[in-house]
Design a protein around this motif. Structure first.
Motif, mmCIF file in Angstrom:
data_model
loop_
_atom_site.group_PDB
_atom_site.id
_atom_site.type_symbol
_atom_site.label_atom_id
_atom_site.label_comp_id
_atom_site.label_asym_id
_atom_site.label_seq_id
_atom_site.Cartn_x
_atom_site.Cartn_y
_atom_site.Cartn_z
ATOM 1 N N VAL A 1 0.874 -1.176 0.000
ATOM 2 C CA VAL A 1 0.000 0.000 0.000
ATOM 3 C C VAL A 1 0.909 1.223 0.000
ATOM 4 N N LYS A 2 0.848 2.010 -1.067
ATOM 5 C CA LYS A 2 1.839 3.057 -1.269
ATOM 6 C C LYS A 2 1.341 4.457 -0.932
ATOM 7 N N VAL A 3 0.146 4.801 -1.330
ATOM 8 C CA VAL A 3 -0.295 6.196 -1.252
ATOM 9 C C VAL A 3 -1.693 6.271 -0.659
ATOM 10 N N ASP A 4 -2.101 7.502 -0.317
ATOM 11 C CA ASP A 4 -3.430 7.703 0.259
ATOM 12 C C ASP A 4 -4.522 7.180 -0.663
ATOM 13 N N ASP B 1 -4.718 4.481 -2.229
ATOM 14 C CA ASP B 1 -5.019 3.073 -1.968
ATOM 15 C C ASP B 1 -5.982 2.925 -0.797
ATOM 16 N N TYR B 2 -5.819 3.764 0.224
ATOM 17 C CA TYR B 2 -6.730 3.716 1.367
ATOM 18 C C TYR B 2 -8.103 4.267 0.985
ATOM 19 N N ASN B 3 -8.112 5.365 0.241
ATOM 20 C CA ASN B 3 -9.388 5.968 -0.175
ATOM 21 C C ASN B 3 -10.155 5.058 -1.125
ATOM 22 N N ASN B 4 -9.428 4.326 -1.938
ATOM 23 C CA ASN B 4 -10.049 3.425 -2.904
ATOM 24 C C ASN B 4 -10.609 2.172 -2.249
ATOM 25 N N LEU B 5 -10.176 1.895 -1.024
ATOM 26 C CA LEU B 5 -10.547 0.642 -0.363
ATOM 27 C C LEU B 5 -12.055 0.479 -0.231
ATOM 28 N N GLN B 6 -12.770 1.538 0.126
ATOM 29 C CA GLN B 6 -14.217 1.433 0.292
ATOM 30 C C GLN B 6 -14.906 1.038 -1.012
ATOM 31 N N TYR B 7 -14.407 1.566 -2.135
ATOM 32 C CA TYR B 7 -14.963 1.172 -3.432
ATOM 33 C C TYR B 7 -14.647 -0.295 -3.724
ATOM 34 N N GLY C 1 -4.410 -3.589 1.449
ATOM 35 C CA GLY C 1 -3.320 -4.435 0.981
ATOM 36 C C GLY C 1 -3.454 -5.901 1.308
ATOM 37 N N LEU C 2 -4.674 -6.370 1.550
ATOM 38 C CA LEU C 2 -4.848 -7.759 2.006
ATOM 39 C C LEU C 2 -6.189 -8.332 1.583
#
Length: 243
Positions: free
Chosen positions: A20-23, A25-31, A84-85
């Motif tokens: 997980v590299k950048v914000d 990736d976290y913001n995209n997680l919900q989608y 990332g999992l």
């Protein structure tokens, strides 16, 4: 492992994880969580969040599950996803390797169809969790490991070995392009004392995210875990498991 009548298997888990590299990736997680559910809901219609209240900061949750999908409420197998999992888990009464592979393949296919996934390289880990009940009345703990689990500890520091009260070992081995972790500890589950055993094969190098690459790796990791199981329990305990 399982398929034995009295197998000590508690759970088996296949993890696929990525950097997980950048914000984003976290913001995209919900989608990603929502899109994955759309793909798998016909087979895994029950979903729930791991955290029912306040979710810790995302950077603290990398490679930890946030959501679960199940076929039945509180049932197995289950799928878990987080930053990332993604994991596929099952338990003893639902486990055999060929069936478990079908669930792994199903998850890989589902992720491959998602624009919100888009990961090319991953690492993998296959872990088995076993628990053997024993109150150690006939053996002290060190003798038990030597006599029943083919694990000998030789030390000349504490000479009164009958006073052994606990043990907790974690040994890592190199295995080709993988790391094997072998963990042994005494533990209580539901007020019953026994030996908790974990053995995991983790890929040291990245794999291509596709069905052929991951399943080929998983098959080899499973064979190694199977070998570890039989070498650990060869003897008295393996006969008790129904071999």
């Amino acid at each position: 492992m399982s398929t034995l009548e009295n197998a000590p298997l508690v759970e088996v888990m296949l993890e696929i994880f990525w950097e997980v590299k950048v914000d984003y990736d976290y913001n995209n997680l919900q989608y990603l969580i929502g899109d994955l559910f759309t793909e798998i809901k016909n087979k895994y219609p029950v979903r729930n969040a791991v955290y029912d209240s306040t979710i810790p900061p995302m950077e603290l949750l990398t490679h930890r599950p946030l959501h679960r999908y199940r076929k039945l409420k509180d049932g197995y197998p289950l799928i878990q996803i987080g930053p990332g999992l993604i994991t596929v888990n099952t338990v003893n009464q639902n486990y055999d390797w060929d069936t478990f592979k079908i669930e792994i393949e199903f998850v890989i296919d589902a992720l491959s169809r998602l624009d919100t996934f888009g990961i090319d390289k991953v690492k993998t880990r296959l872990t088995y969790f076993d628990f053997v009940k024993d109150n150690f009345e006939k053996d002290n703990r060190i003798e038990y490991l030597a006599n029943k689990m083919n694990f000998e500890l030789n030390q000349n520091i504490i000479t009164d070995k009958s006073k052994t009260k606990a043990f907790n070992f974690n040994i890592a081995f190199q295995y080709e392009n993988n790391t094997i972790n072998y963990i042994l500890k005494d533990r209580k589950i539901d007020d019953e004392l026994g030996v908790w055993l974990e053995y995991a094969v983790t890929s040291d190098s990245e794999l291509k995210f596709n069905k052929i690459s991951i399943l080929k790796w998983a098959e080899k990791a499973h064979d190694k875990c199977r070998d570890i199981f039989y070498k650990t329990f060869d003897g008295i305990l393996l006969k008790q498991f129904g071999e």
